[in-house]
Design a protein around this motif. Structure first.
Motif, short mmCIF file in Angstrom:
data_model
loop_
_atom_site.label_atom_id
_atom_site.label_comp_id
_atom_site.label_asym_id
_atom_site.label_seq_id
_atom_site.Cartn_x
_atom_site.Cartn_y
_atom_site.Cartn_z
N SER A 78 32.13 13.86 55.33
CA SER A 78 31.05 14.77 54.95
C SER A 78 29.80 13.98 54.60
CB SER A 78 31.47 15.61 53.74
OG SER A 78 32.69 16.25 53.98
N LEU A 79 29.98 12.73 54.19
CA LEU A 79 28.90 11.82 53.84
C LEU A 79 29.36 10.42 54.19
CD1 LEU A 79 26.18 11.12 52.34
CD2 LEU A 79 27.56 10.92 50.26
N ILE A 80 28.45 9.63 54.79
CA ILE A 80 28.77 8.24 55.10
C ILE A 80 27.84 7.34 54.30
CG2 ILE A 80 28.85 6.48 56.91
CD1 ILE A 80 29.36 8.85 58.88
N ILE A 81 28.44 6.32 53.70
CA ILE A 81 27.70 5.26 53.02
C ILE A 81 28.05 3.99 53.78
CG2 ILE A 81 27.38 3.98 50.88
CD1 ILE A 81 28.18 6.55 49.38
N SER A 82 27.03 3.33 54.32
CA SER A 82 27.27 2.21 55.21
C SER A 82 26.41 1.01 54.87
CB SER A 82 26.95 2.66 56.65
OG SER A 82 27.07 1.59 57.57
N HIS A 83 26.92 -0.16 55.25
CA HIS A 83 26.07 -1.34 55.26
C HIS A 83 25.02 -1.10 56.36
CE1 HIS A 83 27.66 -3.71 58.87
NE2 HIS A 83 28.28 -2.55 58.91
N PRO A 98 25.33 12.97 57.49
CA PRO A 98 24.42 12.45 56.47
C PRO A 98 24.79 11.01 56.14
CG PRO A 98 25.37 14.56 55.77
CD PRO A 98 26.10 14.13 57.01
N LEU A 99 23.77 10.16 56.06
CA LEU A 99 24.01 8.73 55.94
C LEU A 99 23.14 8.12 54.85
CD1 LEU A 99 25.17 6.02 57.06
CD2 LEU A 99 23.30 6.07 58.74
N ILE A 100 23.79 7.32 54.01
CA ILE A 100 23.08 6.47 53.05
C ILE A 100 23.39 5.04 53.46
CG2 ILE A 100 22.79 5.74 50.66
CD1 ILE A 100 23.86 8.51 49.81
N VAL A 101 22.35 4.28 53.78
CA VAL A 101 22.52 2.88 54.13
C VAL A 101 22.25 2.05 52.88
CG1 VAL A 101 21.58 0.98 55.49
CG2 VAL A 101 21.94 3.19 56.56
N LEU A 121 11.93 6.19 56.77
CA LEU A 121 10.58 6.75 56.96
C LEU A 121 10.56 7.84 58.01
CD1 LEU A 121 8.28 3.58 56.84
CD2 LEU A 121 8.55 5.34 55.09
N ASP A 122 11.39 7.67 59.04
CA ASP A 122 11.49 8.67 60.10
C ASP A 122 12.35 9.86 59.70
OD1 ASP A 122 9.84 7.05 61.59
OD2 ASP A 122 11.43 6.28 62.89
N GLY A 123 12.93 9.82 58.49
CA GLY A 123 13.67 10.97 57.96
C GLY A 123 15.11 11.09 58.40
N HIS A 124 15.68 10.02 58.99
CA HIS A 124 17.04 10.12 59.53
C HIS A 124 18.13 9.76 58.53
CE1 HIS A 124 15.32 10.82 63.42
NE2 HIS A 124 14.69 9.66 63.41
N LEU A 125 17.79 9.02 57.48
CA LEU A 125 18.80 8.59 56.52
C LEU A 125 18.15 8.32 55.17
CD1 LEU A 125 18.21 5.32 56.19
CD2 LEU A 125 19.55 5.18 58.26
N LEU A 126 19.01 8.08 54.20
CA LEU A 126 18.57 7.60 52.89
C LEU A 126 18.99 6.15 52.78
CD1 LEU A 126 19.80 10.67 50.84
CD2 LEU A 126 17.45 10.16 51.53
N TYR A 127 18.30 5.38 51.98
CA TYR A 127 18.74 4.01 51.79
C TYR A 127 18.76 3.68 50.31
CZ TYR A 127 14.15 1.95 50.88
OH TYR A 127 12.95 1.62 50.33
N ALA A 128 19.57 2.66 50.01
CA ALA A 128 19.78 2.29 48.62
C ALA A 128 20.15 0.82 48.56
CB ALA A 128 20.90 3.13 48.01
N THR A 129 20.21 0.31 47.35
CA THR A 129 20.83 -0.97 47.07
C THR A 129 22.05 -0.66 46.21
OG1 THR A 129 19.58 -1.30 45.04
CG2 THR A 129 18.58 -2.16 47.08
N CYS A 130 22.87 -1.64 45.98
CA CYS A 130 24.03 -1.41 45.10
C CYS A 130 23.57 -1.00 43.71
CB CYS A 130 24.90 -2.66 45.05
SG CYS A 130 25.76 -2.97 46.61
#
Length: 167
Positions: A78-83, A98-101, A121-130
């Motif tokens: 349902s949600l992917i968190i990826s490197h 839905p993807l959080i990189v 920026l293009d709205g395709h994913l969210l990003y984060a750090t640990c």
């Protein structure tokens, strides 16, 4: 009975213990539960850290190192968190999930940051750090994400060139 919602965390073939540790932490597991997820499945690659499996009423944490293909795990998530590896990102976006990189800040010459930031920026994913993954999850709104254009692989290679400053 509500369908089970799964968070799939992948580090590909790399070692990214910090992501595995934070994604399986008590604090994040509580946040996943608050968001309605009932399972966290971690693909931990060649890392040293092995998370504590959890199996309690309505919530589980499981892990494995490798499989021939993670396509089924991506499909069921349902949600992917990826490197930020291009292969994992492309496969997840191609599945329409839905993807959080999560950026590995220990990598030198961090092209992963550039790739993730441009897709953000293009709205395709969210990003984060640990360090800020919990904050990103607490503000999670997957409805705002735009689908990544399917099919034409030249679009992705052109996108990578743009993100890397090569075009």
């Amino acid at each position: 009975m509500k369908p089970k919602k799964t968070v799939f965390v992948t580090v590909g073939t790399t070692s990214f213990d910090a992501l595995v540790q934070v994604a399986s932490s008590r604090q994040l597991c509580q946040q996943f539960q608050a968001l309605g997820y009932s399972k966290v499945l971690l693909q931990i690659g060649r890392g040293v850290y092995e998370p504590e499996p959890v199996s309690k009423r309505g919530f589980t944490v499981e892990y494995y190192r490798y499989k021939d293909s993670i396509a089924e795990d991506i499909k069921n998530a349902s949600l992917i968190i990826s490197h930020a590896g291009a292969g994992s990102v492309l496969e997840s976006l191609g599945a329409g999930k839905p993807l959080i990189v999560v950026i590995n800040q220990l990598l030198m010459g961090n092209h992963q940051m550039e790739l993730a930031y441009q897709l953000y920026l293009d709205g395709h994913l969210l990003y984060a750090t640990c360090c800020n993954l919990l904050e990103v999850l607490s503000e999670l709104d997957t409805a705002k994400l735009k689908p990544f254009p399917p099919g034409d692989t030249s679009k992705f290679s052109n996108f990578l060139d743009k993100a890397m400053g090569l075009s």
